[in-house]
Enzyme design. Structure first.
Site, short mmCIF file in Angstrom:
data_model
loop_
_atom_site.label_atom_id
_atom_site.label_comp_id
_atom_site.label_asym_id
_atom_site.label_seq_id
_atom_site.Cartn_x
_atom_site.Cartn_y
_atom_site.Cartn_z
CE LYS A 112 9.18 -1.69 -6.70
NZ LYS A 112 8.19 -0.60 -6.49
C1 LIG Z 1 7.01 -0.75 -5.78
C2 LIG Z 1 6.36 0.48 -5.23
C3 LIG Z 1 5.36 0.41 -4.22
C4 LIG Z 1 4.86 -0.91 -3.68
O1 LIG Z 1 5.83 -1.60 -2.92
P1 LIG Z 1 5.65 -3.16 -2.58
O2 LIG Z 1 6.91 -3.56 -1.92
O3 LIG Z 1 5.42 -3.86 -3.90
O4 LIG Z 1 4.47 -3.29 -1.69
C5 LIG Z 1 4.85 1.59 -3.73
N1 LIG Z 1 5.25 2.79 -4.21
C6 LIG Z 1 6.19 2.90 -5.18
C7 LIG Z 1 6.56 4.25 -5.67
C8 LIG Z 1 6.78 1.76 -5.72
O5 LIG Z 1 7.70 1.89 -6.69
#
Ligand SMILES: *Cc1c(COP(=O)(O)O)cnc(C)c1O
Length: 462
Positions: A112
């Site tokens: 993120k």
């Molecule tokens: C947010 C997240 C996901 C999922 O990503 P999306 O964009 O919501 O599909 C997967 N792995 C981790 C570690 C995350 O923080």
């Protein structure tokens, strides 16, 4: 570039407006009015360029001239200077034609950061230009709040308030938030659970009167700028493996589908992608939809991969909009039915999706098995989210000839309990975080009362 709603009934917005706006007023999500396309030669010319230069080229069409090139380049340079790997998102080979794209070298050790580091800077830029201040409010069960805080800590025009459930967040996750001592960052520990915290944030967005005119800003996964920033690493990694001269496939640990939708955009922009594999944990709405045409909510199941624990996958609507030929009315009808009861997609759009997407769901026992197996076979210690991707890539890939790139969405140290459950002693924090457990913390504890939280925000914002 203009942005339109997936439900076809909200005003079109500019890039600046869409960055500052969350959901569209008709309940839909914003998408670009036209999808920009790169020629074969333009993609070929990206081979070997620094990540920041690829980022500039890929994102520029979406900004549509609303930020001058020099400023945009500077924002991108500052964004990815916060990453600890020289390649920003390094690609590692795991086995024959299976690669891992490490997206976790940012400040909070999860993918993120790639988007939120940029989003904070974009918001700050546009607020400065408008001579406005903004307030961000968010609730976190532990893993995503820190990425938002890190993305905003340097912003002059933003205050950020993140609510987490008091004593229900792991020490590492709490400390990743509470040791950020910037004076525009406020951590609030709520005497309640995550749902209490989230309900108070939602109520605050619904009625912003307590802020007397200051805008409340959401940085959740439906913000278009987050998708835009994530398109870049699909292009960068594919080009590193020979695109546009060679096709590649991707496997993506998925929840709200923001990450995977960015990959889909990369394909639509001209990247030769053969297949996308959607990996889910036991919260498998995406898997059930693609595989069984069962588009329905089930109860939330807490898993060892908590950042993928969802009931509804918000960004999937953006893909449905494309699958339904960009017909906003059809999407609004479908989402209306989905909100009421279990439903299904029309056969024709589903058949289209199945040409490009496969899916696989991975339960907790298998996550632990994969962490052990991957370590034994490749020497890599995977985090539980990435483990779902590793297994889904093995099980659902279309062929062994096309390189498969599995996205590593978090560093194992961030989810150490799963690593320990898998039989390892632990996962050490990276060098730059080794003193996390000794750093000074700052947060306030508040009761789970809307009035108390709103009074705190109104009083502390600048
Ligand atoms: C947010 C997240 C996901 C999922 O990503 P999306 O964009 O919501 O599909 C997967 N792995 C981790 C570690 C995350 O923080």
């Amino acid at each position: 570039m203009r942005y339109i709603s997936t439900r076809g009934n909200a005003p079109a917005l500019s890039f600046e407006e869409v960055v500052l706006t969350g959901m569209a007023s008709d309940g839909g999500l914003y998408v670009p009015e036209h999808i920009p396309e790169f020629s074969h030669d333009e993609i070929a010319a990206m081979a070997g360029l620094p990540y920041t230069e690829i980022a500039f080229r890929v994102m520029k069409p979406f900004v549509g001239g609303e930020i001058d090139d020099d400023t945009f380049r500077r924002l991108i340079d500052e964004t990815y200077a916060t990453f600890k790997h020289d390649a920003v998102v390094p690609l590692k080979q795991l086995s024959h034609n299976h690669y891992l794209l490490e997206l976790f070298h940012g400040p909070t050790l999860a993918f993120k950061d790639v988007a939120l580091q940029l989003l904070g800077r974009l918001l700050d830029h546009f607020l400065a230009k408008r001579d406005q201040k903004g307030v961000i409010m968010g609730a976190t069960s532990g893993d995503t709040g820190s990425a938002a805080i890190e993305g905003c800590r340097h912003c002059d025009n933003l205050d950020i308030f993140i609510l987490h459930p008091h004593e229900r967040v792991s020490a590492v996750q709490r400390r990743q938030m509470t040791t950020v001592l910037a004076d525009n960052v406020y951590n609030i520990a709520i005497e309640g659970n995550f749902d209490d915290a989230q309900a108070m944030v939602k109520a605050s967005f619904a009625d912003q009167g307590f802020l007397q005119g200051t805008q409340l800003i959401a940085v959740n996964s439906i913000n278009w700028a987050r998708i835009m920033a994530q398109i870049v690493y699909y292009v960068a990694s594919a080009v590193a493996l020979g695109a546009p001269h060679r096709e590649v496939s991707f496997c993506v640990p998925s929840a709200n589908f923001g990450n995977l939708f960015a990959g889909y955009m990369a394909k639509r922009m001209g990247l030769p992608v053969k297949q996308f594999v959607i990996a889910t944990n036991a919260n498998d709405i995406l898997h059930r939809t693609i595989t069984d045409n069962d588009f329905s909510k089930t109860e939330l199941k807490p898993t060892l991969a908590p950042s993928m624990d969802i009931v509804v996958s918000s960004n999937f609507e953006r893909l449905l909009f494309e699958a339904y030929g960009r017909n906003g009315k059809d999407v609004a009808d479908l989402m209306g039915r989905f909100a009421q009861s279990p439903t299904s997609l029309h056969e024709a759009p589903l058949a289209e999706l199945r040409k490009l997407f496969a899916s696989h769901s991975v339960g907790d026992d298998t996550i632990l098995e994969v962490i052990r197996e991957a370590f034994e076979h490749t020497g890599e210690l995977l985090d539980p989210h990435t483990a779902t991707g590793y297994r889904a890539a093995q099980r659902a890939r279309a062929d062994e000839i096309t390189p498969m790139i599995t996205l590593a969405t978090a560093h194992p140290a961030k989810f150490e309990d799963a690593v320990v459950k898998a039989g390892f002693e632990g996962a050490p924090l990276p060098e730059n975080m080794h003193d996390l457990m000794a750093r000074e913390e700052r947060y306030d504890v508040l009761p789970a009362e809307l009035k108390a939280v709103q009074a705190y925000v109104a009083e502390h914002r600048h």
